[in-house]
Design a protein around this motif. Structure first.
Motif, PDB file in Angstrom:
ATOM      1  N   UNK A 137       0.836  -1.188   0.000  1.00  0.00           N
ATOM      2  CA  UNK A 137       0.000   0.000   0.000  1.00  0.00           C
ATOM      3  C   UNK A 137       0.874   1.242   0.000  1.00  0.00           C
ATOM      4  N   UNK A 138       0.411   2.224  -0.770  1.00  0.00           N
ATOM      5  CA  UNK A 138       1.159   3.486  -0.818  1.00  0.00           C
ATOM      6  C   UNK A 138       0.858   4.269   0.447  1.00  0.00           C
ATOM      7  N   UNK A 140       0.732   7.360   1.237  1.00  0.00           N
ATOM      8  CA  UNK A 140      -0.171   8.509   1.144  1.00  0.00           C
ATOM      9  C   UNK A 140      -1.630   8.083   1.010  1.00  0.00           C
ATOM     10  N   UNK A 141      -1.866   6.814   0.598  1.00  0.00           N
ATOM     11  CA  UNK A 141      -3.245   6.370   0.419  1.00  0.00           C
ATOM     12  C   UNK A 141      -3.819   5.710   1.676  1.00  0.00           C
ATOM     13  N   UNK A 143      -4.663   6.803   4.705  1.00  0.00           N
ATOM     14  CA  UNK A 143      -5.858   7.430   5.303  1.00  0.00           C
ATOM     15  C   UNK A 143      -7.122   7.145   4.496  1.00  0.00           C
ATOM     16  N   UNK A 144      -7.003   7.176   3.193  1.00  0.00           N
ATOM     17  CA  UNK A 144      -8.175   6.903   2.348  1.00  0.00           C
ATOM     18  C   UNK A 144      -8.623   5.460   2.499  1.00  0.00           C
ATOM     19  N   UNK A 145      -7.635   4.558   2.582  1.00  0.00           N
ATOM     20  CA  UNK A 145      -7.968   3.126   2.748  1.00  0.00           C
ATOM     21  C   UNK A 145      -8.685   2.909   4.073  1.00  0.00           C
TER      22      UNK A 145
ATOM     23  N   UNK B  27      -7.910  14.158   4.935  1.00  0.00           N
ATOM     24  CA  UNK B  27      -7.131  12.969   5.304  1.00  0.00           C
ATOM     25  C   UNK B  27      -6.557  13.108   6.712  1.00  0.00           C
ATOM     26  N   UNK B  30      -8.663  11.681   9.032  1.00  0.00           N
ATOM     27  CA  UNK B  30      -8.954  10.296   8.706  1.00  0.00           C
ATOM     28  C   UNK B  30     -10.317  10.130   8.030  1.00  0.00           C
ATOM     29  N   UNK B  33     -10.878  11.354   1.488  1.00  0.00           N
ATOM     30  CA  UNK B  33     -10.402  12.529   0.776  1.00  0.00           C
ATOM     31  C   UNK B  33     -11.265  12.824  -0.445  1.00  0.00           C
TER      32      UNK B  33
END
Lengths: 273, 667
Positions: A137-138, A140-141, A143-145, B27, B30, B33
C-alpha cells in the motif's frame, strides 16, 4: 537479486571508505611526525565527506538527471556516513571537544550520526516486517484506505441491523469497534513488531460475538475480517511513517552540521592557518 | 480498496504525488479525501465534485468515474458544479515539512552564528569564534587586547578578515610580541644550525596549541616528532640514545677550584682539621634546599671560612708609593699654602725663634736676622712669594720605586726613569694635596670598575699623605692600621681587603685580569699573584680567558658554573627527594682520584677541565629512566627553546593591579 547488488555496493563503498580513512590517517600521522598540523588534512577530508553526504538529498530532488541509481547512492551514503564518524574522531582527537562552538557542532554531528544509524537500521528492518504482511500500500493512500474500510464496516453494521433486526452488533461497534476503525491504532506496537492490535481485536474486539445469533455472526465475522485487514494497514502506516519521518530529524540536523562545519572551516583558515 | 486487485486502475485510483507540498486536509482527520486534491499552493481544490464543461451551449457534468461518473442533476446554469461542499484546509506533506524544518535549521544556525560570531572578546566569551578557553597565563595577558592580541585579522574589516582565510597566518609573529629567545624565533631551537634541517623554518603552533582549557598544557611534542629534524632516530632514551660525552656533566671548569679529592682524602682526614670536616658530606657545603639544575654551594662564610677566612685580610695591595726623586718636584710655596706648616717646619720654626733671640743680643747680625725672620714667616705659612733659598742639597725622603699600579695610574711606560716620572708623580701628589681623591679618580676614569677602585678612600687621608710627601717627609699615621680598608704608611698608599668578597679588591683584580690600556704584565702578575697581595682570590676563583679577547681574562666570581648546554635540563630536586641527602649524591657523582684537577686551573681555558668526579654515563640514568619505569621522553631532559624570556611590556601588563609596575617604582 537487488538485495545482493545493494550489499555488494555497500561492501564496495565500505572498502573504499576504509581505504580513504587509512590514507587520511597515514597522511595526518606523517604530517604530525613532521611537526605539521594533521587536523588540516583530516578536517578537509571530513568536510568533503560531509558535503558529499549532503549531496544525497540533493540527488533525490534531481531524479531526472542520471546520477546513478538510488541503491548506489544509499550505499555510498551509508559507507561515507560511517567514514565521517571515524574521520570526525580522527580530526577532533577527542570524543568531546573543549570549545562551546565545537561542542555544539559535535553534539549535532553525533545527533546526525545517531539518527542516520537508526534510520539505516529501520530501513533494513521495517521493510522486511512489512513484506510479511503480504499487502502493499502506498503510504499517502493509507488514510483513504482506512476511511474506506470504516465506511464498509459501517455499511455492514447497518445492513446487519436492518436484516437481523438486532442492534447488538451496532452497539458493539459504537461502543468498542468504532475507536479502532476511526484511525490507525497501536503505533508503538506496530513499530516494535508487537501484535497488540491483534490481541485487542481478538479480545475486546470479538467480545460481543458470543451474544450474537447466527445471522449476526456472519456480519460480525466480516467486520472482524476487515479489522484484521486494518491491522495490517496500521502496521504499514506506522512503519512507513517511521521510515519517512526520521528524515524530519536527520536532514535538518545535517543541514545545520554542514553549515556549522563550513563556518568552522572559515574560522580555522582566518584565525589559525 | 486494498482488497480490490484492480485498485490502481486509472479510473479507480487517484494519481498520488507525494512530492507535492500539500495534501488533502480531510485525510488529516482520517476522513475520505475528495477526488480532487489541493492545489500546489495549498488551497483546497476539491470544493466541487466535477469540472463542468461548456459544450454546445450547455454545461456538461465532468465527474470522474471513481467518484461515480456524471451526476444526474448536472452543473448549475452558471456553470458551477451542483455538488459543492465546504473547502477543507490542506496540510503540508511530509516532504514539505522536511523542507521547512531544513530551512528553519539552516536559518537558525546562520542566525546564531551571526549573533554570536563576535559577541564578547575575551577568552571566555560565548561566541562562535572562540574555540575554547585559553590557558591560564595567556588568558590573563590577552584580556586587554582580546582575540586581536594573537589573531591579527580579528579586528580588521570584513574584507580583510575574509582575505585572511587565504593568506599565510601571522600567529607566530604574534607570539614574538611577548616572547623572546636568544636567536631567531622561527629557527629550529632558536639557533643557527649548519646541518640539513637547520635551515627549516618553524612555527610556534607546530608544538604549541592553545584554547584547550585553563589548566591544560599548551605544549604538545612527542618523542617521534623530534625525528622531524633529528635524523638519528632511536627508539627511546633507554634504547638507542647516543652516549653522554666523556666529560658529562662537568664539561666546563667550575668557578671554584675546590679539590674534592684532596679535601676529602687528605685535609679532612688530617687530625688537625678533622673536627672541621663536613659531617654531612656533600650537603654540608652544597645547599640541597636550593637545588635545581645544580646544587649550589653555600656561602663562603658557611663553607670555606671555617678554615680559610684568615687568609683574606692579610693580602694588602700597594696602590701607590712615593718614589725617589733627584730634585724636589714640588712647588714648596704651593705646598705650604695648601698644607700649612708641617710638623717638621714648626719644629724648625721653634729653632729659628731660639736663634733669633740669641742674635738679638748682637744687633750687628741684622742681615742674618732678617733672613731668619723671613724663613720663619715662611715656615709658619705667613710669607708670600718664593720660598727662601736654601743652601741644603735636596735629598729625597723615599728610595722606593713606583709600584705597577702607580705606573698604570700615571700612564708611564715603566717606573724606573726618574726623569720621566718626577713630574707626573709631583702633579699627582699635588693633586692629592689640593683635591684629595679626585686626583686619583681622574687617573682611572674610563677603566672597568672605576667607581669601585678607590671606593672608601678618604680625601682627608690623601690630603695629609700628599702634604707629607710634598714636604719630602714620611707620612706618620696617627695610629697603626689594624682593620681593613684604605691606609697609608710612611711612603705608600695601601688597601687591605675587609672581608671575603671585598668589592675594592675585586675591582682591582678584575682590572688587572681584564688588561687593556695601561695594564702591564707586571701589574697583572703583581695583582694576580697567588702568593702575595689580593691575588689570593684567584687561588680559588678560576681565571678564564674571554672569547674574542685574547689578552683579556675574567675571574669567575659567581659560584655556579656557566653551562653551555642550553638544550639540556636537569633538576636535582626529584632525585634528591628519591635518593635522600648525604651520601646519596655519590650514587651518580663518583670521585675520580686520578683526575688532574688542580692542573686544569693553572691555565685559562675553562673547557680544559679534569673534574674531581667521573663522568656520568647513560646507564646511570637508565637504571631508573627506562621502559615501564620512570618517564624517559625527550622533553623530560631536553629544552627546545634557547634562552626563552619575556618582553618587559608583557611582564608589566601582567602585573596584578595592587602591585606597582617597575616604571612606577622607577625600576
Amino acid at each position: 537479486m537487488a538485495q545482493g547488488r545493494s550489499s555488494g555496493a555497500i561492501v564496495t563503498f565500505g572498502v573504499l571508505s576504509i581505504a580513504v580513512f587509512a590514507a587520511a590517517a597515514w597522511a595526518s600521522h606523517k604530517a604530525w611526525l613532521d611537526l605539521g598540523d594533521p587536523s588540516i588534512i583530516t578536517g578537509c577530508v571530513l568536510l568533503v565527506i560531509m558535503l558529499s553526504l549532503g549531496f544525497f538529498n540533493v540527488r533525490k530532488r534531481m531524479s531526472m538527471v542520471p546520477l546513478g541509481s538510488a541503491r548506489f547512492w544509499l550505499a555510498f551514503h551509508v559507507a561515507a556516513g560511517l567514514l565521517a564518524i571515524a574521520m570526525f574522531w580522527l580530526h577532533a582527537g577527542l570524543v568531546w571537544p573543549i570549545g562551546l562552538y565545537e561542542r555544539v557542532l559535535t553534539f549535532l554531528f553525533y545527533l546526525v550520526s545517531i539518527t542516520g544509524l537508526l534510520g539505516y537500521g529501520i530501513s533494513r528492518m521495517l521493510p522486511r516486517r512489512l513484506a510479511q504482511t503480504e499487502i502493499e500500500i502506498i503510504y499517502e493512500r493509507i488514510p483513504a484506505e482506512i476511511a474506506e474500510i470504516r465506511e464498509k464496516v459501517e455499511a455492514l453494521v447497518f445492513e446487519c441491523t436492518e436484516k437481523t433486526g438486532s442492534d447488538t452488533v451496532a452497539k458493539h461497534y459504537i461502543g468498542t469497534l468504532n475507536w479502532f476503525f476511526s484511525r490507525p491504532r497501536f503505533w508503538v506496537s506496530h513499530v516494535v513488531g508487537g501484535d497488540a492490535a491483534g490481541h485487542w481485536l481478538r479480545g475486546p474486539g470479538v467480545a460481543a460475538r458470543r451474544y450474537l445469533n447466527d445471522p449476526e455472526v456472519e456480519y460480525f465475522d466480516q467486520v472482524i475480517e476487515l479489522g484484521e485487514l486494518k491491522c495490517l494497514i496500521d502496521r504499514h502506516y506506522a512503519c512507513q511513517g517511521l521510515l519517512k519521518k526520521w528524515l524530519l530529524v536527520h536532514v535538518p540536523l545535517s543541514m545545520a552540521v554542514i553549515i556549522m562545519a563550513v563556518w568552522h572551516f572559515i574560522l580555522v583558515n582566518v584565525y589559525s592557518l | 480498496m486494498i482488497t480490490d486487485p484492480d485498485r490502481f486502475r486509472q479510473d479507480k485510483s487517484p494519481y498520488e504525488r507525494p512530492n507535492f507540498p500539500f495534501r488533502c486536509g480531510r485525510l488529516s482527520f482520517w476522513g475520505k479525501p475528495c477526488g480532487r486534491g489541493p492545489s500546489s499552493e495549498g488551497s483546497c481544490g476539491g470544493v466541487s465534485e466535477c469540472s463542468p464543461y461548456f459544450n454546445n451551449d450547455r454545461w456538461e457534468c465532468r465527474r470522474s468515474v471513481r467518484s461515480g461518473g456524471p451526476c444526474e442533476t448536472g452543473p448549475l446554469p452558471d456553470g458551477k458544479c451542483c455538488n459543492q461542499h465546504a473547502a477543507c484546509k490542506p496540510i503540508p506533506s511530509l516532504r514539505n515539512y522536511r523542507a521547512r524544518f531544513t530551512m528553519l535549521a539552516a536559518a537558525l544556525v546562520v542566525a546564531l552564528i551571526a549573533a554570536f560570531s563576535f559577541y564578547g572578546d575575551d577568552a571566555r566569551a560565548i561566541n562562535t569564534v572562540n574555540p575554547g578557553e585559553l590557558s591560564g597565563a595567556h588568558s590573563k595577558f590577552t584580556s586587554a587586547g582580546g582575540c586581536a592580541t594573537c589573531h591579527e585579522p580579528h579586528d580588521q574589516d570584513a574584507a580583510t578578515w575574509l582575505k585572511a582565510a587565504w593568506s599565510p597566518g601571522t600567529l607566530s609573529q604574534s607570539c614574538e610580541s611577548c616572547h623572546t629567545f636568544d636567536g631567531a624565533a622561527t629557527a629550529p631551537h632558536n639557533e643557527t644550525f649548519k646541518t640539513a634541517g637547520g635551515e627549516r623554518q618553524t612555527k610556534c603552533t607546530m608544538c604549541h596549541t592553545e584554547h584547550k582549557g585553563d589548566n591544560t598544557s599548551i605544549v604538545k611534542l612527542a618523542d617521534q616528532q623530534c625525528s622531524a629534524c633529528h635524523e638519528k632516530a632511536f627508539e627511546s632514551f633507554s634504547n638507542g640514545h647516543p652516549a653522554f660525552s666523556d666529560t658529562y656533566p662537568s664539561r666546563r671548569r667550575t668557578a671554584i677550584a675546590f679539590d674534592h679529592t684532596n679535601h676529602f682524602g687528605k685535609h679532612f682526614e688530617d687530625p688537625r682539621f678533622v673536627d672541621r670536616a663536613p659531617k654531612d658530606r656533600c650537603v654540608t657545603c652544597h645547599d640541597a634546599g636550593l637545588s635545581g639544575r645544580n646544587v649550589p654551594v653555600k656561602s663562603f662564610e658557611q663553607t670555606c671560612a671555617g678554615c680559610h677566612e684568615d687568609q683574606i685580610g692579610g693580602r694588602e695591595l700597594v696602590v701607590f708609593a712615593l718614589p725617589e726623586f733627584e730634585e724636589n718636584p714640588f712647588d714648596i710655596a704651593a705646598v705650604r699654602e695648601a698644607c700649612g706648616p708641617s710638623v717638621a717646619s714648626l719644629e724648625q720654626a721653634g729653632e729659628i725663634v731660639d736663634t733669633v733671640q740669641e742674635r738679638m743680643a748682637d744687633i750687628t747680625e741684622a742681615a742674618a736676622l732678617k733672613e731668619d725672620l723671613k724663613k720663619l714667616r715662611f715656615d709658619l705659612g705667613m710669607g708670600d712669594g718664593d720660598a727662601p733659598e736654601s743652601d741644603e742639597e735636596y735629598e729625597s725622603v723615599s728610595l722606593e720605586v713606583l709600584p705597577a699600579t702607580a705606573i698604570m695610574l700615571l700612564g708611564l711606560e715603566d717606573g724606573e726613569d726618574m726623569a720621566e716620572y718626577s713630574e707626573p708623580v709631583g702633579e699627582l701628589v699635588m693633586g692629592m694635596v689640593e683635591s684629595g681623591g679626585e686626583a686619583l679618580m681622574e687617573k682611572v676614569d674610563g677603566k672597568p670598575g672605576a667607581a669601585t677602585l678607590f671606593s672608601g678612600l678618604s680625601s682627608d687621608l690623601l690630603h695629609q699623605v700628599g702634604c707629607a710627601w710634598a714636604a719630602n717627609e714620611e707620612y706618620e699615621a696617627p695610629a697603626e692600621a689594624v682593620a681593613g680598608g684604605w691606609f697609608a704608611d710612611a711612603l705608600s698608599l695601601r688597601y687591605r681587603p675587609v672581608r671575603h668578597g671585598d668589592p675594592v679588591a675585586k675591582a682591582w683584580v678584575d682590572l688587572a685580569a681584564a688588561g687593556g690600556e695601561g695594564v702591564s704584565d707586571d701589574m697583572r702578575d703583581t695583582i694576580l699573584s697567588q702568593s702575595d697581595g689580593p691575588g689570593a682570590c684567584v687561588k680559588c676563583h678560576s681565571v678564564n680567558e674571554v672569547k674574542d679577547k685574547p689578552d683579556s681574562l675574567q675571574i669567575a666570581w659567581s659560584l655556579g658554573a656557566v653551562s653551555k648546554q642550553r638544550h639540556v635540563r636537569y633538576s636535582h630536586v626529584p632525585h634528591l627527594n628519591l635518593l635522600g641527602l648525604g651520601q646519596a649524591c655519590e650514587t651518580c657523582h663518583k670521585m675520580d682520584e686520578n683526575a688532574e684537577f688542580a692542573a686544569s686551573f693553572k691555565q685559562f681555558n675553562p673547557l680544559e677541565f679534569a673534574s674531581n668526579f667521573k663522568s656520568i654515563d647513560n646507564q646511570t640514568c637508565v637504571g631508573c629512566h627506562a621502559e615501564g619505569e620512570v618517564r624517559q621522553e625527550c622533553t623530560l631532559c631536553h629544552e627546545y627553546h634557547n634562552g626563552h624570556g619575556f618582553k618587559h611590556r608583557m611582564t608589566e601588563a601582567g602585573l596584578p593591579a595592587d602591585i606597582p609596575s617597575p616604571k612606577e617604582t622607577g625600576g
